[in-house]
Scaffold this motif. Structure first.
Motif, PDB file in Angstrom:
ATOM      1  N   LEU A 199      -8.080 -37.544 -26.563  1.00 25.76           N
ATOM      2  CA  LEU A 199      -9.277 -37.890 -27.478  1.00 25.76           C
ATOM      3  C   LEU A 199      -8.738 -38.601 -28.947  1.00 25.76           C
ATOM      4  N   LEU A 200      -7.540 -37.889 -29.321  1.00 26.62           N
ATOM      5  CA  LEU A 200      -7.039 -38.397 -30.534  1.00 26.62           C
ATOM      6  C   LEU A 200      -6.413 -39.832 -30.644  1.00 26.62           C
ATOM      7  N   GLU A 201      -5.676 -40.089 -29.341  1.00 24.32           N
ATOM      8  CA  GLU A 201      -4.978 -41.224 -28.771  1.00 24.32           C
ATOM      9  C   GLU A 201      -6.126 -42.274 -28.713  1.00 24.32           C
ATOM     10  N   LEU A 202      -7.307 -42.071 -28.150  1.00 24.90           N
ATOM     11  CA  LEU A 202      -8.345 -43.016 -28.135  1.00 24.90           C
ATOM     12  C   LEU A 202      -8.920 -43.444 -29.373  1.00 24.90           C
ATOM     13  N   ALA A 203      -9.073 -42.683 -30.554  1.00 21.90           N
ATOM     14  CA  ALA A 203      -9.467 -42.953 -31.689  1.00 21.90           C
ATOM     15  C   ALA A 203      -8.148 -43.772 -32.503  1.00 21.90           C
ATOM     16  N   VAL A 204      -6.923 -43.420 -32.183  1.00 19.10           N
ATOM     17  CA  VAL A 204      -5.836 -44.142 -32.824  1.00 19.10           C
ATOM     18  C   VAL A 204      -5.822 -45.569 -32.235  1.00 19.10           C
ATOM     19  N   ALA A 205      -6.241 -45.701 -30.941  1.00 20.42           N
ATOM     20  CA  ALA A 205      -6.165 -47.061 -30.326  1.00 20.42           C
ATOM     21  C   ALA A 205      -7.266 -48.040 -31.023  1.00 20.42           C
ATOM     22  N   PHE A 206      -8.258 -47.470 -31.333  1.00 20.71           N
ATOM     23  CA  PHE A 206      -9.443 -48.332 -31.961  1.00 20.71           C
ATOM     24  C   PHE A 206      -8.898 -48.332 -33.406  1.00 20.71           C
ATOM     25  N   ILE A 207      -8.474 -47.297 -34.181  1.00 23.95           N
ATOM     26  CA  ILE A 207      -8.096 -47.380 -35.728  1.00 23.95           C
ATOM     27  C   ILE A 207      -6.988 -48.693 -35.804  1.00 23.95           C
ATOM     28  N   GLN A 208      -5.892 -48.393 -35.094  1.00 22.44           N
ATOM     29  CA  GLN A 208      -4.738 -49.560 -35.277  1.00 22.44           C
ATOM     30  C   GLN A 208      -5.101 -50.814 -34.876  1.00 22.44           C
ATOM     31  N   SER A 209      -6.253 -50.897 -34.012  1.00 27.66           N
ATOM     32  CA  SER A 209      -6.508 -52.336 -33.458  1.00 27.66           C
ATOM     33  C   SER A 209      -7.402 -53.048 -34.818  1.00 27.66           C
ATOM     34  N   TYR A 210      -8.321 -52.116 -35.350  1.00 29.75           N
ATOM     35  CA  TYR A 210      -9.069 -52.599 -36.697  1.00 29.75           C
ATOM     36  C   TYR A 210      -7.984 -52.642 -37.867  1.00 29.75           C
ATOM     37  N   VAL A 211      -7.194 -51.974 -37.891  1.00 31.02           N
ATOM     38  CA  VAL A 211      -6.219 -52.147 -39.106  1.00 31.02           C
ATOM     39  C   VAL A 211      -5.515 -53.192 -39.010  1.00 31.02           C
ATOM     40  N   PHE A 212      -4.838 -53.381 -37.865  1.00 36.11           N
ATOM     41  CA  PHE A 212      -3.959 -54.828 -37.578  1.00 36.11           C
ATOM     42  C   PHE A 212      -5.042 -55.978 -37.803  1.00 36.11           C
ATOM     43  N   SER A 213      -6.111 -55.896 -37.258  1.00 35.50           N
ATOM     44  CA  SER A 213      -6.974 -57.069 -37.397  1.00 35.50           C
ATOM     45  C   SER A 213      -7.470 -57.242 -38.983  1.00 35.50           C
ATOM     46  N   MET A 214      -7.593 -56.256 -39.660  1.00 34.56           N
ATOM     47  CA  MET A 214      -8.256 -56.451 -40.871  1.00 34.56           C
ATOM     48  C   MET A 214      -7.227 -56.841 -41.996  1.00 34.56           C
ATOM     49  N   LEU A 215      -6.130 -56.424 -41.927  1.00 37.56           N
ATOM     50  CA  LEU A 215      -5.039 -56.733 -42.499  1.00 37.56           C
ATOM     51  C   LEU A 215      -4.666 -58.197 -42.501  1.00 37.56           C
ATOM     52  N   SER A 216      -4.746 -58.595 -41.353  1.00 34.75           N
ATOM     53  CA  SER A 216      -4.435 -59.933 -41.050  1.00 34.75           C
ATOM     54  C   SER A 216      -5.560 -60.736 -41.752  1.00 34.75           C
ATOM     55  N   VAL A 217      -6.601 -60.488 -41.666  1.00 35.42           N
ATOM     56  CA  VAL A 217      -7.901 -60.935 -42.518  1.00 35.42           C
ATOM     57  C   VAL A 217      -7.646 -60.958 -43.970  1.00 35.42           C
ATOM     58  N   LEU A 218      -7.243 -60.028 -44.426  1.00 30.40           N
ATOM     59  CA  LEU A 218      -6.984 -60.207 -45.776  1.00 30.40           C
ATOM     60  C   LEU A 218      -5.830 -60.835 -46.238  1.00 30.40           C
ATOM     61  N   TYR A 219      -4.758 -60.846 -45.428  1.00 28.41           N
ATOM     62  CA  TYR A 219      -3.687 -62.082 -45.724  1.00 28.41           C
ATOM     63  C   TYR A 219      -4.336 -63.373 -45.863  1.00 28.41           C
ATOM     64  N   VAL A 220      -5.148 -63.767 -44.854  1.00 24.28           N
ATOM     65  CA  VAL A 220      -5.851 -64.829 -45.004  1.00 24.28           C
ATOM     66  C   VAL A 220      -6.860 -65.027 -46.103  1.00 24.28           C
ATOM     67  N   GLY A 221      -7.704 -64.169 -46.316  1.00 22.41           N
ATOM     68  CA  GLY A 221      -8.403 -64.239 -47.406  1.00 22.41           C
ATOM     69  C   GLY A 221      -7.675 -64.298 -48.708  1.00 22.41           C
ATOM     70  N   GLU A 222      -6.475 -63.759 -48.832  1.00 17.65           N
ATOM     71  CA  GLU A 222      -5.840 -63.951 -50.265  1.00 17.65           C
ATOM     72  C   GLU A 222      -5.653 -65.448 -50.517  1.00 17.65           C
ATOM     73  N   VAL A 223      -5.336 -66.252 -49.583  1.00 25.26           N
ATOM     74  CA  VAL A 223      -4.895 -67.766 -49.478  1.00 25.26           C
ATOM     75  C   VAL A 223      -6.270 -68.370 -50.038  1.00 25.26           C
ATOM     76  N   LEU A 224      -7.386 -67.752 -49.161  1.00 24.59           N
ATOM     77  CA  LEU A 224      -8.750 -68.627 -49.266  1.00 24.59           C
ATOM     78  C   LEU A 224      -9.566 -68.693 -50.437  1.00 24.59           C
ATOM     79  N   GLU A 225      -9.330 -67.345 -50.982  1.00 18.82           N
ATOM     80  CA  GLU A 225     -10.190 -66.980 -52.298  1.00 18.82           C
ATOM     81  C   GLU A 225     -10.035 -68.050 -53.501  1.00 18.82           C
TER      82      GLU A 225
END
Length: 225
Positions: A199-225
Motif C-alpha cells: 500500500l505504501l508503494e502504491l502511494a509512492v507510485a502516485f506521489i513520485q509521478s506527481y512530483v516529477f511532472s510538477m517539478l517539470s512544470v515548475l521549470y517551464v513556468g520559471e521561463v514563462l513567467e
C-alpha cells in the motif's frame, strides 16, 4: 546476498534481445476498447484526476501556459504512473527504477526549457540567477549557485524517481525472502507487513509521478513567467 537482492533488476532477454523495456508500453493493453467509449467508474476517477492536474498546472504555468503544454505534462504523469504501477506486479520489469528511463524523460525536458528560454525569454533566464533581495556582495556567489542548481536539475529529477522506486522494490524483495522456515505466527506478521508495504508503494507510485511532472512544470513556468 546483495547479488541475489539486486538480481530482481537484472535484464531479461530472449534471443539476445532485451525485452524489459516493452513493459513501459503495456499499460494501454490493460484498458479495453469500451473504456474510451462508454462511461465507467475508472473513467470518472481519471476525469477527476485530470481536472485536478489541469488546475494545478494552469496555476504554475500562468497565462502564457497553453493547453498543449498542460496535456503534455498530464500525459507525462500518466506514463510515469503506469510504469510505476506495472512495476508492482510480479515478474514485470520496472522501467522507472532505472536512470536510463528517468534521465531519458528529464533530460529532453531540461534541454527544451533551456533552449526555449535562451531564444525567447533570455531576460527571465538571467533574472532567476539572482534572487530578489540579494545583497550586492553576494550576487556573484548566488549566480554560481543558481547556475549549478540549473545544471544538475535533470540529474536530481531523474535520480529522485529512480531512487524512490528502487528502494521500495528492494525492501519488498528483502521482506519476501525471509518467509522460508518461519512459523505460522511470525509468517502472518510478515504477510501483514508486506501488504502494508505494498500500500505504501502504491502511494509512492502516485506521489513520485506527481512530483516529477510538477517539478517539470515548475521549470517551464520559471521561463514563462
Amino acid at each position: 546476498m546483495m547479488g541475489s537482492l539486486f538480481s530482481v533488476f537484472d535484464p531479461v532477454g530472449w534471443g539476445g534481445f532485451s525485452l524489459n523495456w516493452f513493459s513501459v508500453i503495456l499499460g494501454g493493453l490493460f484498458l479495453p476498447l469500451l473504456f474510451w467509449v462508454s462511461p465507467s467508474r475508472v473513467g470518472f476517477l481519471l476525469n477527476y484526476l485530470f481536472k485536478f492536474l489541469t488546475l494545478e498546472f494552469s496555476v504554475l504555468l500562468g497565462l502564457q501556459g497553453s493547453g498543449v503544454l498542460i496535456i503534455s505534462f498530464i500525459s507525462l504523469f500518466v506514463f510515469i504512473l503506469g510504469s510505476n504501477l506495472l512495476g508492482l506486479l510480479p515478474f514485470i520489469f520496472t522501467g522507472s527504477s532505472h536512470l536510463v528511463f528517468t534521465l531519458g524523460l528529464a533530460l529532453p525536458i531540461w534541454v527544451s526549457v533551456i533552449s526555449y528560454g535562451c531564444f525567447y525569454h533570455i531576460n527571465n533566464m538571467f533574472s532567476h540567477l539572482v534572487p530578489q533581495g540579494t545583497p550586492w556582495y553576494l550576487v556573484s556567489f548566488m549566480v554560481c549557485i543558481e547556475l549549478i542548481s540549473n545544471v544538475i536539475r535533470p540529474g536530481t529529477l531523474s535520480l529522485r524517481l529512480a531512487a524512490n522506486m528502487t528502494a521500495g522494490h528492494l525492501l519488498i524483495a528483502l521482506m519476501g525472502g525471509q518467509g522460508y522456515g518461519l512459523g505460522l505466527f511470525i509468517l502472518s506478521f510478515l504477510l501483514f507487513g508486506q501488504m502494508l508495504l505494498l500500500l505504501l508503494e502504491l502511494a509512492v507510485a502516485f506521489i513520485q509521478s506527481y512530483v516529477f511532472s510538477m517539478l517539470s512544470v515548475l521549470y517551464v513556468g520559471e521561463v514563462l513567467e
